[in-house]
Scaffold this motif. Structure first.
Motif, PDB file in Angstrom:
ATOM      1  N   LEU A   1      84.850  -0.682  47.734  1.00  0.00           N
ATOM      2  CA  LEU A   1      85.321   0.463  48.077  1.00  0.00           C
ATOM      3  C   LEU A   1      86.393   1.000  47.482  1.00  0.00           C
ATOM      4  N   PRO A   2      86.806   2.283  46.897  1.00  0.00           N
ATOM      5  CA  PRO A   2      87.832   2.613  46.423  1.00  0.00           C
ATOM      6  C   PRO A   2      89.055   2.827  47.398  1.00  0.00           C
ATOM      7  N   LYS A   3      89.965   2.894  46.894  1.00  0.00           N
ATOM      8  CA  LYS A   3      91.300   2.737  47.722  1.00  0.00           C
ATOM      9  C   LYS A   3      91.258   3.644  48.712  1.00  0.00           C
ATOM     10  N   ASP A   4      90.994   4.779  48.566  1.00  0.00           N
ATOM     11  CA  ASP A   4      90.943   5.984  49.392  1.00  0.00           C
ATOM     12  C   ASP A   4      90.201   5.692  50.599  1.00  0.00           C
ATOM     13  N   LYS A   5      89.031   5.083  50.598  1.00  0.00           N
ATOM     14  CA  LYS A   5      88.165   4.705  51.558  1.00  0.00           C
ATOM     15  C   LYS A   5      88.661   3.688  52.154  1.00  0.00           C
ATOM     16  N   LEU A   6      89.241   2.766  51.840  1.00  0.00           N
ATOM     17  CA  LEU A   6      89.966   1.498  52.397  1.00  0.00           C
ATOM     18  C   LEU A   6      91.030   2.186  53.440  1.00  0.00           C
ATOM     19  N   ASP A   7      91.604   3.074  52.690  1.00  0.00           N
ATOM     20  CA  ASP A   7      92.968   3.638  53.468  1.00  0.00           C
ATOM     21  C   ASP A   7      92.350   4.419  54.734  1.00  0.00           C
ATOM     22  N   ILE A   8      91.211   5.144  54.653  1.00  0.00           N
ATOM     23  CA  ILE A   8      90.579   5.624  55.741  1.00  0.00           C
ATOM     24  C   ILE A   8      90.157   4.743  56.786  1.00  0.00           C
ATOM     25  N   ILE A   9      89.625   3.836  56.387  1.00  0.00           N
ATOM     26  CA  ILE A   9      89.354   2.608  57.381  1.00  0.00           C
ATOM     27  C   ILE A   9      90.387   2.189  58.177  1.00  0.00           C
ATOM     28  N   GLN A  10      91.470   1.875  57.352  1.00  0.00           N
ATOM     29  CA  GLN A  10      92.747   1.176  57.847  1.00  0.00           C
ATOM     30  C   GLN A  10      93.421   2.123  58.740  1.00  0.00           C
ATOM     31  N   LYS A  11      93.584   3.293  58.392  1.00  0.00           N
ATOM     32  CA  LYS A  11      94.254   4.446  59.575  1.00  0.00           C
ATOM     33  C   LYS A  11      93.346   4.683  60.528  1.00  0.00           C
ATOM     34  N   PHE A  12      92.009   4.362  60.673  1.00  0.00           N
ATOM     35  CA  PHE A  12      91.118   4.355  61.719  1.00  0.00           C
ATOM     36  C   PHE A  12      91.256   3.354  62.895  1.00  0.00           C
ATOM     37  N   ALA A  13      91.342   2.192  62.114  1.00  0.00           N
ATOM     38  CA  ALA A  13      91.923   0.997  62.964  1.00  0.00           C
ATOM     39  C   ALA A  13      93.272   1.302  63.581  1.00  0.00           C
ATOM     40  N   ASP A  14      94.105   1.516  62.811  1.00  0.00           N
ATOM     41  CA  ASP A  14      95.372   1.784  63.555  1.00  0.00           C
ATOM     42  C   ASP A  14      95.287   2.804  64.690  1.00  0.00           C
ATOM     43  N   PHE A  15      94.440   3.869  64.402  1.00  0.00           N
ATOM     44  CA  PHE A  15      94.389   4.888  65.583  1.00  0.00           C
ATOM     45  C   PHE A  15      93.718   4.252  66.745  1.00  0.00           C
ATOM     46  N   VAL A  16      92.694   3.684  66.664  1.00  0.00           N
ATOM     47  CA  VAL A  16      92.095   2.841  67.673  1.00  0.00           C
ATOM     48  C   VAL A  16      93.065   2.199  68.779  1.00  0.00           C
ATOM     49  N   GLU A  17      94.144   1.483  67.762  1.00  0.00           N
ATOM     50  CA  GLU A  17      94.884   0.584  68.828  1.00  0.00           C
ATOM     51  C   GLU A  17      95.709   1.204  69.590  1.00  0.00           C
ATOM     52  N   GLN A  18      95.899   2.430  69.535  1.00  0.00           N
ATOM     53  CA  GLN A  18      96.948   3.213  70.433  1.00  0.00           C
ATOM     54  C   GLN A  18      96.580   2.967  71.750  1.00  0.00           C
ATOM     55  N   GLU A  19      97.633   2.924  72.812  1.00  0.00           N
ATOM     56  CA  GLU A  19      97.771   2.451  73.954  1.00  0.00           C
ATOM     57  C   GLU A  19      96.818   3.285  74.932  1.00  0.00           C
ATOM     58  N   LYS A  20      96.580   4.543  74.415  1.00  0.00           N
ATOM     59  CA  LYS A  20      95.833   5.545  75.380  1.00  0.00           C
ATOM     60  C   LYS A  20      94.501   5.399  75.280  1.00  0.00           C
ATOM     61  N   TYR A  21      94.073   4.960  73.961  1.00  0.00           N
ATOM     62  CA  TYR A  21      92.623   4.855  73.647  1.00  0.00           C
ATOM     63  C   TYR A  21      92.333   3.291  74.298  1.00  0.00           C
ATOM     64  N   GLN A  22      93.297   2.300  74.246  1.00  0.00           N
ATOM     65  CA  GLN A  22      92.914   0.955  74.909  1.00  0.00           C
ATOM     66  C   GLN A  22      92.824   1.342  76.394  1.00  0.00           C
ATOM     67  N   LYS A  23      93.701   2.145  76.902  1.00  0.00           N
ATOM     68  CA  LYS A  23      93.557   2.486  78.159  1.00  0.00           C
ATOM     69  C   LYS A  23      92.059   3.125  78.570  1.00  0.00           C
ATOM     70  N   LEU A  24      91.734   3.815  77.821  1.00  0.00           N
ATOM     71  CA  LEU A  24      90.304   4.442  77.989  1.00  0.00           C
ATOM     72  C   LEU A  24      89.365   3.603  77.940  1.00  0.00           C
ATOM     73  N   ALA A  25      89.449   2.827  76.990  1.00  0.00           N
ATOM     74  CA  ALA A  25      88.483   1.602  76.994  1.00  0.00           C
ATOM     75  C   ALA A  25      88.395   0.688  78.362  1.00  0.00           C
ATOM     76  N   GLU A  26      89.578   0.559  78.838  1.00  0.00           N
ATOM     77  CA  GLU A  26      89.655  -0.247  80.333  1.00  0.00           C
ATOM     78  C   GLU A  26      88.879   0.603  81.399  1.00  0.00           C
ATOM     79  N   GLN A  27      88.780   1.832  81.224  1.00  0.00           N
ATOM     80  CA  GLN A  27      88.143   2.568  82.204  1.00  0.00           C
ATOM     81  C   GLN A  27      86.469   2.480  82.070  1.00  0.00           C
ATOM     82  N   LYS A  28      86.338   2.138  80.744  1.00  0.00           N
ATOM     83  CA  LYS A  28      84.751   1.952  80.463  1.00  0.00           C
ATOM     84  C   LYS A  28      84.430   0.435  80.413  1.00  0.00           C
ATOM     85  N   GLY A  29      85.178  -0.444  81.074  1.00  0.00           N
ATOM     86  CA  GLY A  29      84.922  -1.599  81.323  1.00  0.00           C
ATOM     87  C   GLY A  29      85.127  -2.571  80.258  1.00  0.00           C
ATOM     88  N   PHE A  30      86.062  -2.108  79.137  1.00  0.00           N
ATOM     89  CA  PHE A  30      86.358  -3.034  78.007  1.00  0.00           C
ATOM     90  C   PHE A  30      87.725  -3.574  78.359  1.00  0.00           C
TER      91      PHE A  30
END
Length: 562
Positions: free
Chosen positions: A324-353
């Motif tokens: 992949l070009p670097k731009d796409k790798l950067d998008i994937i990394q930014k999305f992974a970082d975004f997902v790790e935010q506490e509010k989204y992990q708490k949302l995951a807990e509400q859904k059984g994760f």
């Protein structure tokens, strides 16, 4: 499994919510609440003979067809990727497409990643000054891996349920860079009835996969698991089970011998998670495998169950695929970082994760080539010492004329490559009357050629005597079992489901129950409920073939069952 996760006891109402099918779109109707009409074996034999005599049966001289001796390739049967829906659409020109497993990219409690991805697409995230977004495609891990490994379609990124699929992709020479080891926490486990759990703990001191495989090998536990070619939990169970016999060599003689003894006493291998869970609801199984996130969201089992984790964690790793070009790798990394935010992990807990976070994977990373070899071993050994005798029953009534019959032929001609050579195959067609196109015989090259010839010769006309066709198939199988008592009988019915002549389901239900022959049904422009009523009697599956992925569905069904 002391120290690796506690057994979680849930007493009262637990159960099976609507769950996206792993890869096939197969459904199964439970037989709970149905009146049993089972009869004695002696009476069944007499009744079968009587019904058979009432059917107009002719035997057709077998015709040889041209066969393709190239090895079966699941990639050849894959439909266009558009068959699998985009659950989140990209909102910018600069984006990445991500294949996501179904427990997190579906709907409701299974839609966590979709909700996070939609928030990401609204977040005005940029890479090199350009706004970026993600596209999520909802596709089961095993199916996604088939696309990637075959090269038929490779997305920018892939988040399967567990890391085993990533290892398989890498083993095929496809570049797969691990961006995040965990997007969201999950584990898989054995769900056992409270009574059976207590019994096994009393005898073995604990319940873990080693004691489970021992109990199954000693015929003390009726347990089902899912297809390791398609199911993340099934693949995890397979390699972990092999490890209980010899952790130093999963494919060594000791592991293979242990697996064969264990597998000989496994009563049920499901094509899909839904099929297995429906079988469990009938009381047929003492235990079955399931992801924890699904388990905690279940609502309607009547009895108490215990969840015991096993194998590798199901933490939804995220891989970038290809060069992949670097731009796409950067998008994937930014999305992974975004997902790790506490509010989204708490949302995951509400859904059984994010439950059972103290559980550590009891299995080291397994090389993808070993995983593929383990799947091959399973295919060869899953029926133990019992070869299969199967009869295919094809509807050639007038209502099947045109496209339905063409699809039936195509799916069988391509799917037949997945029939194991140690099995025996017969073929029957029916309209108003029934024809034995091919008597049961070992599926060698000669039988394969005649099977293909029988399919090629099918023509549609006349009425629809579905249950007469099943009667003839059952008679063929009973005659075969008289000669070879160790075979496992199966019937595959390919039809539009509309019966207007001959015997009825009521006439033969008792026979089906007594002989315990699973009848898999595949519907072409069909009355699916009518076909499900046949398959549900002995916990078999029913496929709706009115989709462009019918060849893939049938190929996978035959791969699992044959």
């Amino acid at each position: 499994m002391a120290g690796k996760g506690k057994a979680f006891v849930v007493i009262g109402a637990i159960a099976v919510s609507v769950f996206l099918l792993v890869y096939l779109g197969i459904s199964l109707t439970s037989n709970l609440g149905k009146t049993k009409t089972q009869i004695t074996t002696e009476d069944a034999a007499k009744k079968l003979d009587k019904l058979y005599k009432d059917v107009s049966v002719k035997t057709i001289e077998p015709i040889k067809g041209q066969i393709d001796l190239d090895p079966a390739s699941i990639g050849d049967s894959l439909p266009d990727i558009s068959k699998f829906s985009v659950s989140v659409t990209n909102t910018t020109d600069s984006f990445v497409e991500i294949f996501s497993s179904t427990e997190k990219s579906g709907t409701g409690v299974d839609g966590w990643l979709n909700e996070v991805a939609e928030e990401f697409n609204k977040s005005n995230t940029t890479v090199n000054g350009k706004p970026v977004s993600v596209m999520i495609r909802n596709i089961a891990s095993g199916t996604a891996t088939d696309y990637i490994r075959s090269g038929k379609y490779i997305p920018d990124a892939f988040t399967p349920s567990n890391e085993l699929w990533g290892e398989m992709v890498k083993a095929d020479g496809i570049q797969a860079e691990l961006i995040s080891k965990r997007l969201v926490g999950n584990v898989t486990g054995i769900v056992a009835t409270k009574a059976k759990y207590d019994e096994l703990v009393d005898k073995y001191g604990s319940l873990n996969l080693k004691t489970v495989t021992d109990a199954i090998a000693d015929n003390e536990l009726a347990m089902g698991y899912t297809d390791p070619f398609a199911s993340s939990t099934g693949l995890n169970f397979l390699v972990t089970a092999l490890g209980t016999f010899d952790s130093s060599n999963l494919l060594g003689e000791k592991a293979v011998q242990g697996f064969e003894k264990f597998q000989a006493n496994v009563p049920f291998i499901a094509s899909t998670t839904l099929q297995m869970r429906e079988a469990a609801k009938t009381g047929m199984l003492d235990a079955f495998v399931l992801e924890y996130q699904t388990f905690v969201n279940a609502t309607d089992f009547k009895a108490g169950y215990v969840f015991t984790p096993f194998g590798v964690r199901h933490d939804s790793p995220l891989y970038a695929l290809g060069d992949l070009p670097k731009d796409k790798l950067d998008i994937i990394q930014k999305f992974a970082d975004f997902v790790e935010q506490e509010k989204y992990q708490k949302l995951a807990e509400q859904k059984g994760f994010n439950g059972l976070n103290d559980y550590k994977s009891e299995l080291e990373a397994v090389d993808g080539s070993i995983l593929s070899a383990a799947q091959k071993l399973w295919k060869e050994k899953k029926n133990g010492s019992k070869p299969i005798a199967a009869v295919f029953v094809a509807d050639v009534s007038g209502s099947m004329g045109g496209e339905p019959l063409n699809r039936l032929k195509e799916s069988l001609l391509k799917g037949q490559k997945f029939l194991g050579r140690d099995n025996s195959i017969g073929f029957v067609s029916y309209s108003s009357d029934v024809a034995i196109n091919l008597p049961i015989g070992k599926y060698d090259t000669n039988q394969q050629s005649m099977f293909v010839g029988a399919i090629d010769s099918l023509q549609a006309s006349g009425g629809t005597a579905t249950f007469d066709g099943i009667v003839v198939a059952m008679k063929m199988l009973q005659d075969e079992m008289a000669l070879n008592p160790d075979v496992k009988p199966l019937i595959f019915v390919l039809s539009d489901g509309e019966t207007n002549e001959g015997h009825s389901l009521k006439d033969i239900r008792g026979l089906i129950e007594t002989y315990k022959i699973p009848i898999y049904t595949i519907g072409y422009n069909a009355n699916i409920k009518a076909l499900q009523s046949i398959s549900s009697i002995n916990e078999a599956a029913s496929i709706n073939a009115d989709t462009e992925d019918v060849v893939y569905k049938i190929s996978n069904l035959l791969n699992v069952q044959m």
